[in-house]
Design a protein around this motif. Structure first.
Motif, PDB file in Angstrom:
ATOM      1  N   ARG A 195      10.892  11.505  -7.302  1.00  0.00           N
ATOM      2  CA  ARG A 195      12.257  11.954  -7.642  1.00  0.00           C
ATOM      3  C   ARG A 195      12.245  13.483  -7.719  1.00  0.00           C
ATOM      4  N   PRO A 196      13.420  14.123  -7.603  1.00  0.00           N
ATOM      5  CA  PRO A 196      13.456  15.591  -7.624  1.00  0.00           C
ATOM      6  C   PRO A 196      12.737  16.181  -8.842  1.00  0.00           C
ATOM      7  N   GLY A 197      11.838  17.117  -8.576  1.00  0.00           N
ATOM      8  CA  GLY A 197      11.122  17.803  -9.658  1.00  0.00           C
ATOM      9  C   GLY A 197       9.878  17.078 -10.147  1.00  0.00           C
ATOM     10  N   LYS A 198       9.699  15.827  -9.738  1.00  0.00           N
ATOM     11  CA  LYS A 198       8.559  15.046 -10.237  1.00  0.00           C
ATOM     12  C   LYS A 198       7.355  15.195  -9.309  1.00  0.00           C
ATOM     13  N   SER A 199       6.169  15.234  -9.898  1.00  0.00           N
ATOM     14  CA  SER A 199       4.980  15.294  -9.049  1.00  0.00           C
ATOM     15  C   SER A 199       3.837  14.506  -9.672  1.00  0.00           C
ATOM     16  N   LEU A 200       2.832  14.232  -8.850  1.00  0.00           N
ATOM     17  CA  LEU A 200       1.664  13.490  -9.308  1.00  0.00           C
ATOM     18  C   LEU A 200       0.784  14.376 -10.171  1.00  0.00           C
ATOM     19  N   TYR A 201      -0.005  13.734 -11.025  1.00  0.00           N
ATOM     20  CA  TYR A 201      -0.989  14.442 -11.849  1.00  0.00           C
ATOM     21  C   TYR A 201      -2.229  14.657 -10.986  1.00  0.00           C
ATOM     22  N   PRO A 202      -2.568  15.910 -10.683  1.00  0.00           N
ATOM     23  CA  PRO A 202      -3.647  16.178  -9.726  1.00  0.00           C
ATOM     24  C   PRO A 202      -5.011  15.598 -10.107  1.00  0.00           C
ATOM     25  N   LEU A 203      -5.256  15.311 -11.389  1.00  0.00           N
ATOM     26  CA  LEU A 203      -6.580  14.837 -11.809  1.00  0.00           C
ATOM     27  C   LEU A 203      -6.700  13.313 -11.803  1.00  0.00           C
ATOM     28  N   ALA A 204      -5.639  12.619 -11.368  1.00  0.00           N
ATOM     29  CA  ALA A 204      -5.664  11.151 -11.364  1.00  0.00           C
ATOM     30  C   ALA A 204      -5.937  10.603  -9.967  1.00  0.00           C
ATOM     31  N   LEU A 205      -6.265   9.307  -9.898  1.00  0.00           N
ATOM     32  CA  LEU A 205      -6.382   8.634  -8.606  1.00  0.00           C
ATOM     33  C   LEU A 205      -5.028   8.665  -7.908  1.00  0.00           C
ATOM     34  N   LYS A 206      -5.050   8.690  -6.602  1.00  0.00           N
ATOM     35  CA  LYS A 206      -3.806   8.726  -5.818  1.00  0.00           C
ATOM     36  C   LYS A 206      -3.123   7.359  -5.876  1.00  0.00           C
ATOM     37  N   PRO A 207      -1.786   7.349  -5.821  1.00  0.00           N
ATOM     38  CA  PRO A 207      -1.088   6.052  -5.737  1.00  0.00           C
ATOM     39  C   PRO A 207      -1.319   5.424  -4.353  1.00  0.00           C
ATOM     40  N   ASP A 208      -1.081   4.113  -4.262  1.00  0.00           N
ATOM     41  CA  ASP A 208      -1.268   3.414  -2.991  1.00  0.00           C
ATOM     42  C   ASP A 208      -0.112   3.692  -2.029  1.00  0.00           C
ATOM     43  N   ILE A 209       1.037   3.961  -2.588  1.00  0.00           N
ATOM     44  CA  ILE A 209       2.253   4.192  -1.795  1.00  0.00           C
ATOM     45  C   ILE A 209       3.042   5.332  -2.434  1.00  0.00           C
ATOM     46  N   THR A 210       3.656   6.169  -1.611  1.00  0.00           N
ATOM     47  CA  THR A 210       4.543   7.222  -2.124  1.00  0.00           C
ATOM     48  C   THR A 210       5.802   7.270  -1.271  1.00  0.00           C
ATOM     49  N   GLY A 211       6.944   7.428  -1.920  1.00  0.00           N
ATOM     50  CA  GLY A 211       8.208   7.581  -1.202  1.00  0.00           C
ATOM     51  C   GLY A 211       9.147   8.434  -2.027  1.00  0.00           C
ATOM     52  N   SER A 212      10.214   8.927  -1.393  1.00  0.00           N
ATOM     53  CA  SER A 212      11.111   9.790  -2.157  1.00  0.00           C
ATOM     54  C   SER A 212      12.198   8.994  -2.886  1.00  0.00           C
ATOM     55  N   ASN A 213      12.311   7.713  -2.564  1.00  0.00           N
ATOM     56  CA  ASN A 213      13.225   6.846  -3.318  1.00  0.00           C
ATOM     57  C   ASN A 213      12.757   5.402  -3.158  1.00  0.00           C
ATOM     58  N   LEU A 214      13.476   4.483  -3.787  1.00  0.00           N
ATOM     59  CA  LEU A 214      13.009   3.090  -3.797  1.00  0.00           C
ATOM     60  C   LEU A 214      13.162   2.419  -2.424  1.00  0.00           C
ATOM     61  N   ASN A 215      14.088   2.918  -1.609  1.00  0.00           N
ATOM     62  CA  ASN A 215      14.207   2.406  -0.237  1.00  0.00           C
ATOM     63  C   ASN A 215      12.934   2.662   0.556  1.00  0.00           C
ATOM     64  N   GLU A 216      12.444   3.881   0.470  1.00  0.00           N
ATOM     65  CA  GLU A 216      11.226   4.234   1.211  1.00  0.00           C
ATOM     66  C   GLU A 216      10.030   3.413   0.727  1.00  0.00           C
ATOM     67  N   ILE A 217       9.942   3.240  -0.585  1.00  0.00           N
ATOM     68  CA  ILE A 217       8.853   2.428  -1.162  1.00  0.00           C
ATOM     69  C   ILE A 217       8.944   1.001  -0.615  1.00  0.00           C
ATOM     70  N   THR A 218      10.163   0.479  -0.573  1.00  0.00           N
ATOM     71  CA  THR A 218      10.370  -0.905  -0.126  1.00  0.00           C
ATOM     72  C   THR A 218       9.966  -1.089   1.332  1.00  0.00           C
ATOM     73  N   THR A 219      10.340  -0.154   2.166  1.00  0.00           N
ATOM     74  CA  THR A 219       9.956  -0.217   3.580  1.00  0.00           C
ATOM     75  C   THR A 219       8.438  -0.282   3.721  1.00  0.00           C
ATOM     76  N   LEU A 220       7.758   0.557   2.953  1.00  0.00           N
ATOM     77  CA  LEU A 220       6.287   0.578   3.010  1.00  0.00           C
ATOM     78  C   LEU A 220       5.691  -0.712   2.445  1.00  0.00           C
ATOM     79  N   LEU A 221       6.312  -1.228   1.388  1.00  0.00           N
ATOM     80  CA  LEU A 221       5.842  -2.480   0.772  1.00  0.00           C
ATOM     81  C   LEU A 221       5.960  -3.650   1.740  1.00  0.00           C
ATOM     82  N   LEU A 222       7.088  -3.720   2.439  1.00  0.00           N
ATOM     83  CA  LEU A 222       7.334  -4.858   3.338  1.00  0.00           C
ATOM     84  C   LEU A 222       6.443  -4.791   4.576  1.00  0.00           C
ATOM     85  N   ALA A 223       5.924  -3.613   4.856  1.00  0.00           N
ATOM     86  CA  ALA A 223       5.025  -3.462   6.010  1.00  0.00           C
ATOM     87  C   ALA A 223       3.583  -3.875   5.668  1.00  0.00           C
ATOM     88  N   LEU A 224       3.312  -4.114   4.393  1.00  0.00           N
ATOM     89  CA  LEU A 224       1.933  -4.489   4.003  1.00  0.00           C
ATOM     90  C   LEU A 224       1.634  -5.927   4.441  1.00  0.00           C
TER      91      LEU A 224
END
Lengths: 224, 224
Positions: A195-224
């Protein structure tokens, strides 16, 4: 290679719901356009102070207490009644535009959907009902079940256990770097909504999926 | 009825040292007069995220990571080298005006003095040396000893144990509500220095002593 999860656990505030009305309320009453941005990490910090000292106060109480402290910092004095009033928009937040339709698609595709918030049960219920998305969840959970605040691993463990799903079949979806850090450390998958202004914590493990909104996440999820 | 403590544990940043130069550095580079006020609670929040997920990264790493996140939030992009440079004033902070003389008085009166910071050992040492107060402490401690961030109770337990003093004979002195909350929950006494803008956490036990600077705290301590 990611495994398509069976259970999706959604963070609520800022992930599904747009906190703009609460932000405006706080900034106006504290007469500072950064008041919300100071208060919110302070609220999260003190929720962890409670958990780390093995104490529990509900999220609304901590929200009120830290708002009082932030007001003092910004040289504004608010009564207890004023503080409650300033925070009242928390139960009148709209979902981000893509959220409702996307949750319906995910539900139709067979994913189990759970909401998991730091907020107390009655507040989370009220929030999701106001935003007209409550009926789309198989379960609405508050961390009050375990009385530890996110990202304590017990909060995620409790959520997939209650749904009778294995950790490897579970994914957290959140717009907060700390929530992603906790989920990965709890051994579940994670999707980050940038979301605008939000970012990952650099010292943590990376997420499995990243998107700029829930639509993008869903597209990536359905492709799994 | 308070018991006169034998051991005084001092928080460092904002309690003994004035963070103004760091504040200015951060606000200028992030082009926002509230940047420091957003970053600092975020740093403290993420230090607790590490502890609560049973992880450890040193305070400088967390400081750099959360500054990067805060810069992103404020729409500023900084390189790793720039982030280090922006944070470099941390080891060049002056003590508040009353601190040096007051510590000398307390030492003369027979109190054992310990500094206990979230910062990593070499940073705390450098800070206290720059501020010309390092020699006044019987021991300078970092939470790196226990690898849990304050206000985890282990940090306070470790400090009085290392000094061979009982908890009831120990007092924490800090300008932060969360530090006072943790000390009281760890079973030691606490004194709050109400530095400008700082306030107590309303949901915690009250400190045993409150003053607006270390002189006032000392007067109250000597009257016990």
């Amino acid at each position: 290679m990611n495994i398509r999860p069976k259970l999706l656990i959604f963070d609520v505030n800022e992930t599904l719901l747009n906190m703009e009305p609460l932000k405006n309320s706080i900034n106006e009453s504290l007469k500072d356009e950064r008041a919300f941005d100071i208060w919110f990490p302070t609220l999260l910090q003190y929720s962890l102070v409670e958990t780390i000292t093995k104490n529990y106060k509900d999220f609304s109480e901590i929200a009120e207490s830290t708002l009082k402290m932030t007001a003092h910092q910004l040289d504004v004095s608010l009564t207890a009644a004023q503080i409650k009033s300033v925070l009242s928009p928390i139960t009148k937040l709209s979902a981000y535009p893509e959220v409702s339709n996307t949750l319906e698609v995910l539900k139709e595709k067979g994913f189990k959907l759970v909401a998991l918030s730091n907020g107390k049960p009655q507040v989370v219920d009220e929030q999701l009902k106001y935003a007209k998305i409550h009926h789309l969840f198989d379960k609405v959970l508050s961390i009050e079940e375990v009385k530890n605040y996110k990202p304590h691993v017990s909060t995620y463990h409790c959520a997939y256990s209650l749904m009778n799903v294995l950790p490897e079949d579970t994914m957290l979806i959140a717009a907060h770097g700390w929530d992603i850090a906790g989920a990965k450390r709890a051994g579940i998958q994670a999707a980050f909504i940038a979301r605008p202004g939000k970012s990952l914590y650099p010292l943590a493990l990376k997420p499995d999926i990243t998107g700029s909104n829930l639509n993008e996440i869903t597209t990536l999820l359905l492709a799994l």
